[in-house]
Design an enzyme around this catalytic site. Sequence first.
Site, PDB file in Angstrom:
ATOM      1  N   HIS A 151      16.988  -8.269  68.551  1.00 33.28           N
ATOM      2  CA  HIS A 151      17.193  -6.845  68.327  1.00 33.28           C
ATOM      3  C   HIS A 151      18.643  -6.490  68.015  1.00 33.28           C
ATOM      4  O   HIS A 151      19.562  -7.162  68.458  1.00 33.28           O
ATOM      5  CB  HIS A 151      16.820  -6.043  69.587  1.00 33.28           C
ATOM      6  CG  HIS A 151      15.431  -6.275  70.072  1.00 33.28           C
ATOM      7  ND1 HIS A 151      15.124  -6.314  71.401  1.00 33.28           N
ATOM      8  CD2 HIS A 151      14.262  -6.469  69.415  1.00 33.28           C
ATOM      9  CE1 HIS A 151      13.818  -6.524  71.550  1.00 33.28           C
ATOM     10  NE2 HIS A 151      13.276  -6.624  70.356  1.00 33.28           N
TER      11      HIS A 151
ATOM     12  N   ASP B  52       7.909  -6.520  68.614  1.00 39.17           N
ATOM     13  CA  ASP B  52       8.629  -7.750  68.279  1.00 39.17           C
ATOM     14  C   ASP B  52       7.820  -8.683  67.380  1.00 39.17           C
ATOM     15  O   ASP B  52       8.390  -9.532  66.698  1.00 39.17           O
ATOM     16  CB  ASP B  52       9.058  -8.480  69.553  1.00 39.17           C
ATOM     17  CG  ASP B  52      10.219  -7.790  70.249  1.00 39.17           C
ATOM     18  OD1 ASP B  52      10.775  -6.825  69.685  1.00 39.17           O
ATOM     19  OD2 ASP B  52      10.583  -8.210  71.366  1.00 39.17           O
TER      20      ASP B  52
ATOM     21  N   LYS C 223      27.149  -5.374  73.621  1.00 40.73           N
ATOM     22  CA  LYS C 223      26.447  -5.580  74.889  1.00 40.73           C
ATOM     23  C   LYS C 223      27.181  -6.590  75.751  1.00 40.73           C
ATOM     24  O   LYS C 223      27.749  -7.557  75.244  1.00 40.73           O
ATOM     25  CB  LYS C 223      25.036  -6.126  74.638  1.00 40.73           C
ATOM     26  CG  LYS C 223      24.149  -5.238  73.827  1.00 40.73           C
ATOM     27  CD  LYS C 223      22.825  -5.910  73.529  1.00 40.73           C
ATOM     28  CE  LYS C 223      21.966  -5.041  72.637  1.00 40.73           C
ATOM     29  NZ  LYS C 223      20.722  -5.714  72.251  1.00 40.73           N
TER      30      LYS C 223
ATOM     31  N   TYR D  31      21.943  -5.354  81.124  1.00 35.98           N
ATOM     32  CA  TYR D  31      22.712  -5.109  79.904  1.00 35.98           C
ATOM     33  C   TYR D  31      23.656  -3.929  80.139  1.00 35.98           C
ATOM     34  O   TYR D  31      23.211  -2.884  80.596  1.00 35.98           O
ATOM     35  CB  TYR D  31      21.842  -4.641  78.753  1.00 35.98           C
ATOM     36  CG  TYR D  31      20.503  -5.239  78.510  1.00 35.98           C
ATOM     37  CD1 TYR D  31      20.215  -5.803  77.271  1.00 35.98           C
ATOM     38  CD2 TYR D  31      19.479  -5.196  79.452  1.00 35.98           C
ATOM     39  CE1 TYR D  31      18.961  -6.311  76.983  1.00 35.98           C
ATOM     40  CE2 TYR D  31      18.220  -5.716  79.180  1.00 35.98           C
ATOM     41  CZ  TYR D  31      17.974  -6.263  77.937  1.00 35.98           C
ATOM     42  OH  TYR D  31      16.738  -6.769  77.653  1.00 35.98           O
TER      43      TYR D  31
END
Length: 184
Positions: A61, A169, A71, A131
């Site tokens: 992603h 996904d 991130k 995250y």
Amino acid sequence: MIFKKTEIPEVVVIEPKVFGDQRGYFFESFNQKEFEEHIGQIHFVQDNESKSTFGVLRGLHFQKPPFAQAKLVRCIQGKVLDVVVDVRKDSPSYGKHITVELSDENKKQLFIPRGFAHGFVTLSKEAIFAYKVDNWYAPEYDSGIIWNDATLNIDWEINLEEVILSPKDQQLSTFKALETPFIY
């Protein structure tokens, strides 16, 4: 903390100094001053957490500008194989990927700048994954690359029949069809 550049220098593994004794352990999981000294200025705005069972693969992603995200990720419980793909057009490492095992045992973290696709697969019975991101989640700017892309040829280190994907996904683009919004 120890900051180690990977084969893609902008992607950095961060290893904390862990202080342990008979009571357990303590470590600093984030320090703004050290982060800025080794990586640069960043302003994290959101913390996210996911729980996954063995074989769950989340990725690959990224969010498109103006909601692109850097991130800082880590595995709080269990073990995952973390994967990062450079999607910055004209980058010397465009289309290259790195893999790093993140676990509750090694306590490593991975910094992923904007312009990279990210994903992970759970290698333990279950995993809790955290995250920190520097931009807000904006679902209409979501994008990604299919996990089993032939061009990328990523070794996810599990039997492919054991991979569990979300419907979203399962429908991501191939790397060749990707219209990347990122320029090196």
